[in-house]
Write a protein that holds these residues in place. Structure first.
Motif, PDB file in Angstrom:
ATOM      1  N   ILE A   1       7.540   9.049   0.759  1.00 42.78           N
ATOM      2  CA  ILE A   1       6.639   8.128   0.075  1.00 42.78           C
ATOM      3  C   ILE A   1       7.125   6.706   0.318  1.00 42.78           C
ATOM      4  CG2 ILE A   1       5.607   7.529  -2.158  1.00 42.78           C
ATOM      5  CD1 ILE A   1       6.498  10.407  -3.037  1.00 42.78           C
ATOM      6  N   SER A   2       6.260   5.862   0.846  1.00 40.51           N
ATOM      7  CA  SER A   2       6.634   4.488   1.184  1.00 40.51           C
ATOM      8  C   SER A   2       5.780   3.494   0.415  1.00 40.51           C
ATOM      9  CB  SER A   2       6.458   4.242   2.684  1.00 40.51           C
ATOM     10  OG  SER A   2       7.204   5.184   3.437  1.00 40.51           O
TER      11      SER A   2
ATOM     12  N   ILE B   1       0.109  12.268  -6.671  1.00 42.35           N
ATOM     13  CA  ILE B   1       1.014  11.119  -6.505  1.00 42.35           C
ATOM     14  C   ILE B   1       0.209   9.820  -6.567  1.00 42.35           C
ATOM     15  CG2 ILE B   1       2.354   9.837  -4.782  1.00 42.35           C
ATOM     16  CD1 ILE B   1       4.120  11.818  -5.971  1.00 42.35           C
ATOM     17  N   GLU B   2      -0.906   9.786  -5.837  1.00 41.74           N
ATOM     18  CA  GLU B   2      -1.742   8.583  -5.806  1.00 41.74           C
ATOM     19  C   GLU B   2      -2.352   8.302  -7.180  1.00 41.74           C
ATOM     20  OE1 GLU B   2      -4.433   9.613  -2.700  1.00 41.74           O
ATOM     21  OE2 GLU B   2      -3.110   8.907  -1.089  1.00 41.74           O
ATOM     22  N   LYS B   3      -2.713   9.370  -7.907  1.00 41.72           N
ATOM     23  CA  LYS B   3      -3.282   9.212  -9.249  1.00 41.72           C
ATOM     24  C   LYS B   3      -2.247   8.610 -10.194  1.00 41.72           C
ATOM     25  CE  LYS B   3      -5.450  11.857 -12.998  1.00 41.72           C
ATOM     26  NZ  LYS B   3      -5.828  13.217 -13.464  1.00 41.72           N
ATOM     27  N   LYS B   4      -1.023   9.120 -10.141  1.00 41.58           N
ATOM     28  CA  LYS B   4       0.050   8.602 -10.995  1.00 41.58           C
ATOM     29  C   LYS B   4       0.354   7.141 -10.651  1.00 41.58           C
ATOM     30  CE  LYS B   4       2.003  10.283 -13.721  1.00 41.58           C
ATOM     31  NZ  LYS B   4       1.814  10.202 -15.191  1.00 41.58           N
ATOM     32  N   PHE B   5       0.351   6.820  -9.368  1.00 42.04           N
ATOM     33  CA  PHE B   5       0.579   5.454  -8.903  1.00 42.04           C
ATOM     34  C   PHE B   5      -0.476   4.505  -9.480  1.00 42.04           C
ATOM     35  CE2 PHE B   5      -0.260   2.078  -5.783  1.00 42.04           C
ATOM     36  CZ  PHE B   5       1.008   1.515  -5.658  1.00 42.04           C
ATOM     37  N   ASN B   6      -1.741   4.902  -9.417  1.00 40.45           N
ATOM     38  CA  ASN B   6      -2.837   4.069  -9.936  1.00 40.45           C
ATOM     39  C   ASN B   6      -2.756   3.913 -11.448  1.00 40.45           C
ATOM     40  OD1 ASN B   6      -3.985   3.611  -7.407  1.00 40.45           O
ATOM     41  ND2 ASN B   6      -5.196   5.489  -7.486  1.00 40.45           N
TER      42      ASN B   6
ATOM     43  N   THR C   1      12.052  10.269  -0.855  1.00 42.81           N
ATOM     44  CA  THR C   1      11.577  11.601  -0.458  1.00 42.81           C
ATOM     45  C   THR C   1      11.462  12.516  -1.660  1.00 42.81           C
ATOM     46  OG1 THR C   1      13.828  12.374   0.006  1.00 42.81           O
ATOM     47  CG2 THR C   1      12.594  11.384   1.830  1.00 42.81           C
ATOM     48  N   MET C   2      10.547  13.465  -1.553  1.00 43.13           N
ATOM     49  CA  MET C   2      10.356  14.452  -2.615  1.00 43.13           C
ATOM     50  C   MET C   2      10.054  15.814  -2.000  1.00 43.13           C
ATOM     51  SD  MET C   2       8.019  12.471  -5.460  1.00 43.13           S
ATOM     52  CE  MET C   2       7.866  13.961  -6.434  1.00 43.13           C
ATOM     53  N   ALA C   3      10.592  16.859  -2.596  1.00 42.88           N
ATOM     54  CA  ALA C   3      10.275  18.213  -2.162  1.00 42.88           C
ATOM     55  C   ALA C   3       8.888  18.591  -2.654  1.00 42.88           C
ATOM     56  CB  ALA C   3      11.315  19.188  -2.695  1.00 42.88           C
ATOM     57  N   THR C   4       8.124  19.285  -1.808  1.00 39.07           N
ATOM     58  CA  THR C   4       6.770  19.702  -2.207  1.00 39.07           C
ATOM     59  C   THR C   4       6.745  21.111  -2.774  1.00 39.07           C
ATOM     60  OG1 THR C   4       6.227  20.623  -0.038  1.00 39.07           O
ATOM     61  CG2 THR C   4       5.810  18.258  -0.379  1.00 39.07           C
ATOM     62  N   GLY C   5       7.857  21.840  -2.576  1.00 36.34           N
ATOM     63  CA  GLY C   5       7.886  23.226  -3.039  1.00 36.34           C
ATOM     64  C   GLY C   5       7.239  24.208  -2.066  1.00 36.34           C
ATOM     65  N   ARG C   6       6.840  23.730  -0.889  1.00 38.60           N
ATOM     66  CA  ARG C   6       6.191  24.568   0.124  1.00 38.60           C
ATOM     67  C   ARG C   6       7.062  24.628   1.384  1.00 38.60           C
ATOM     68  NH1 ARG C   6       2.245  27.965  -1.632  1.00 38.60           N
ATOM     69  NH2 ARG C   6       1.151  26.975  -3.375  1.00 38.60           N
ATOM     70  N   SER C   7       6.920  25.716   2.147  1.00 38.82           N
ATOM     71  CA  SER C   7       7.667  25.873   3.391  1.00 38.82           C
ATOM     72  C   SER C   7       6.796  26.568   4.433  1.00 38.82           C
ATOM     73  CB  SER C   7       8.955  26.671   3.146  1.00 38.82           C
ATOM     74  OG  SER C   7       8.642  27.952   2.610  1.00 38.82           O
TER      75      SER C   7
ATOM     76  N   MET D   1       0.838  -1.193   0.000  1.00 38.12           N
ATOM     77  CA  MET D   1       0.000   0.000   0.000  1.00 38.12           C
ATOM     78  C   MET D   1       0.877   1.249   0.000  1.00 38.12           C
ATOM     79  SD  MET D   1      -2.928   1.090   2.741  1.00 38.12           S
ATOM     80  CE  MET D   1      -3.803   2.637   2.568  1.00 38.12           C
ATOM     81  N   LEU D   2       0.528   2.230  -0.807  1.00 37.74           N
ATOM     82  CA  LEU D   2       1.281   3.482  -0.897  1.00 37.74           C
ATOM     83  C   LEU D   2       0.958   4.356   0.310  1.00 37.74           C
ATOM     84  CD1 LEU D   2       3.175   4.986  -2.965  1.00 37.74           C
ATOM     85  CD2 LEU D   2       1.124   6.259  -3.630  1.00 37.74           C
ATOM     86  N   LYS D   3       1.999   4.914   0.927  1.00 34.45           N
ATOM     87  CA  LYS D   3       1.814   5.772   2.090  1.00 34.45           C
ATOM     88  C   LYS D   3       2.618   7.055   1.919  1.00 34.45           C
ATOM     89  CE  LYS D   3       1.908   5.595   7.161  1.00 34.45           C
ATOM     90  NZ  LYS D   3       2.291   4.768   8.337  1.00 34.45           N
ATOM     91  N   ILE D   4       2.011   8.203   2.212  1.00 36.07           N
ATOM     92  CA  ILE D   4       2.667   9.501   2.051  1.00 36.07           C
ATOM     93  C   ILE D   4       2.595  10.264   3.366  1.00 36.07           C
ATOM     94  CG2 ILE D   4       2.712  11.673   0.770  1.00 36.07           C
ATOM     95  CD1 ILE D   4       1.290  10.182  -1.522  1.00 36.07           C
ATOM     96  N   ILE D   5       3.739  10.693   3.887  1.00 38.57           N
ATOM     97  CA  ILE D   5       3.811  11.472   5.126  1.00 38.57           C
ATOM     98  C   ILE D   5       4.590  12.751   4.848  1.00 38.57           C
ATOM     99  CG2 ILE D   5       4.711  11.552   7.484  1.00 38.57           C
ATOM    100  CD1 ILE D   5       4.394   8.522   7.603  1.00 38.57           C
ATOM    101  N   PHE D   6       4.057  13.898   5.281  1.00 38.66           N
ATOM    102  CA  PHE D   6       4.729  15.175   5.115  1.00 38.66           C
ATOM    103  C   PHE D   6       5.525  15.517   6.375  1.00 38.66           C
ATOM    104  CE2 PHE D   6       1.022  15.424   2.266  1.00 38.66           C
ATOM    105  CZ  PHE D   6       1.677  15.689   1.073  1.00 38.66           C
TER     106      PHE D   6
END
Length: 406
Positions: A25-26, A74-79, A33-39, A1-6
Motif C-alpha cells: 500500500i503506497s 482498504i479504500e473505504k477505510k482510507f476515505n 505491506t499487509m498480508a491478505t490471508g490468501r496464497s 493518491m492511495l495505490k495498492i499492488i498485490f
C-alpha cells in the motif's frame, strides 16, 4: 493518491507449495505491506498475469474476489479517515483496518494526546467548523492537568497507560477543591465534569489516531447537576418588548435579547450571523441558516416577524444582523433592563435561548423534534429538559387555576 499492488512473498511457501499473497500500500511516497490471508502457486500467479486474466479455475476466482474485496475495504477505510479529518499515515490506516496496534509504537504521554487533539481541533476552528472559545477550554483543561500532576505527583507528564482510577478521581478532587483560577479556589461540579469529558474526548481522538487502544478516562462516572433553565413567561417577554428605553445602549441590548428570544441562537452564534445567512424559500418565507459554532450542528430557524423587524431596524448599520456587544456587557445591561421591567429573575443572554425553547415554541405547540432541530441540539434529550421545565410551569399555573374554581 492511495495505490495498492498485490504480490507474492517468496520464501514463505506453505505445505502445498503455495506462496502467500501480500498487498503493498503506497501513499505520499511511502509504503507499507499487509498480508491478505490468501496464497497461490507461483506458476498459476504468473500464468494468470497476477490473476488479471480471465480465470477458469474456481479457486482462483475465489482468490481474485477476496483480493478485490480486500482492496475495496482498504479504500473505504482510507476515505472514512479523510472525512473524519484525521492526519493520514499508512501505520494509522493499517491500525484502523486491522484493529491492531503496532507493538513497536511507544506509549504516548497524556500531554502528547492533548496536544495532538488540540492541534486537530485548531484546524477545525480555522475552518469555521468549531468555535475559538471551545479551543480555549481545551487549552485550559491542559493547563489544569499540568498543574495537578506537578502538585500531586511532582511530575511534568505521565504515560497514558499509567493513568489509574486513583489518578482520575484525585484529578477530579483537585479540580473541585484546590484548583486556582484568577484568585478563585475550586471549580463547580458541572464545569469539572465538562473538563473530565474533554480529557475523555482527547483520548478517544488518540484511539482513532492509533496512538492508544483504550481510553483511561472511561473510568470516570461523574454527572452533571441538571438545573432548571431560567426563561421568561409570555407576560415578562411582552413587558420587555413593550418597554421603551431612552438610553440607546439599553434599547440596543433589548433588541439583541429579543432577537435571541425569537430565534433561539446562543450569543456566539447570534453575533456571527450576517445577511448571507438569510434565505427565502419557494413560499416566500425567510429563514436563518447556519451551523452552531460550538458543535458545528445545523441550526436553521424560520424568521418570526419580531426577529425580522429587528433585522430590518439595524439593516445597513453594521456587518452582522444585530449590533455587536460582548457577552459580559450584555449581561450587565440586561440586569438593568430586568430591574426597570420589575422582572424578578437573573437575566442573561442565555435566558433568551431558553425562552425561545419554552415560551415561544414548545408552549405554542411546536413539536419538540422541530425545536431540537432549530436549537442545533445533538440529540433530543437536551431539548426534553425544556419540556420538563415547561410542564412544571404549566402545573404551577393550573394549581392557581384550581384554587380559583375550588
Amino acid at each position: 493518491m492511495l495505490k495498492i499492488i498485490f504480490y507474492l512473498k517468496s520464501g514463505k511457501d506453505n505445505k502445498k507449495g503455495e506462496s502467500p499473497i501480500f498487498a503493498r500500500i503506497s501513499y505520499n511516497q511511502k509504503s507499507t505491506t499487509m498480508a491478505t490471508g490468501r496464497s497461490i502457486l507461483k506458476e498459476r500467479w504468473q500464468f494468470t498475469n497476477n490473476l488479471r486474466n480471465v480465470l477458469k479455475i474456481e479457486k482462483e476466482k475465489v482468490i481474485k474476489h477476496s483480493l478485490d474485496l480486500f482492496q475495496l475495504n482498504i479504500e473505504k477505510k482510507f476515505n472514512e479517515m479523510i472525512k473524519e479529518g484525521l492526519d493520514i499515515s499508512l501505520q494509522l490506516l493499517k491500525t484502523e483496518f486491522t484493529g491492531k496496534t503496532d507493538p513497536k509504537i511507544k506509549e504516548v504521554s497524556i500531554l502528547e494526546i492533548l496536544d495532538k487533539h488540540n492541534k486537530y481541533f485548531e484546524r477545525k476552528v480555522n475552518g469555521d467548523e468549531r468555535s475559538k472559545a471551545s479551543l480555549q477550554k481545551y487549552e485550559r483543561s491542559k493547563e489544569l492537568l499540568i498543574t495537578f500532576m506537578k502538585k500531586q505527583y511532582n511530575m511534568s507528564n505521565l504515560p497514558s497507560n499509567e493513568i489509574s482510577s486513583a489518578f482520575i478521581y484525585n484529578l477530579e478532587s483537585f479540580l473541585k477543591y484546590e484548583s486556582d483560577f484568577k484568585g478563585r479556589i475550586g471549580i463547580k461540579n458541572n464545569s469539572v465534569v465538562k473538563y473530565m469529558r474533554m480529557y475523555k474526548t482527547c483520548c478517544n481522538h488518540a484511539i482513532k489516531m492509533g496512538l492508544i487502544d483504550k481510553n483511561p478516562f472511561d473510568l470516570y462516572t461523574g454527572k452533571l447537576n441538571i438545573k432548571d433553565a431560567v426563561f421568561l413567561s409570555q407576560q415578562e417577554l411582552d413587558c420587555i418588548e413593550n418597554k421603551k428605553f431612552s438610553i440607546e445602549r439599553l434599547e440596543k441590548v433589548k433588541d439583541i435579547f429579543l432577537f435571541s428570544c425569537y430565534t433561539g441562537y446562543a450569543p456566539v452564534d447570534a453575533l456571527n450571523l450576517t445577511s448571507s445567512n438569510i434565505f427565502q424559500d419557494n413560499n416566500d418565507n425567510f429563514w436563518i441558516m447556519t451551523n452552531r459554532a460550538k458543535t458545528a450542528i445545523k441550526a436553521n430557524v424560520p424568521l418570526l416577524p419580531p426577529a425580522l423587524k429587528i433585522i430590518n431596524k439595524y439593516k445597513n448599520q453594521q456587518i452582522g444582523l444585530i449590533p455587536q456587544i460582548s457577552n459580559q456587557k450584555m449581561n450587565a445591561y440586561l440586569k438593568e433592563i430586568g430591574d426597570l421591567c420589575a422582572i424578578d429573575k437573573k437575566l442573561t443572554w442565555y435566558v433568551a435561548r431558553h425562552t425561545f425553547a419554552t415560551t415561544v415554541t414548545l408552549a405554542n405547540g411546536v413539536r419538540i423534534e422541530n425545536v431540537s432541530s432549530m436549537l442545533g441540539h445533538t440529540n433530543i434529550k437536551q431539548t426534553q429538559h425544556y419540556a420538563k421545565v415547561l410542564d412544571e410551569n404549566v402545573m404551577e399555573d393550573m394549581s392557581r387555576l384550581k384554587q380559583k374554581y375550588s
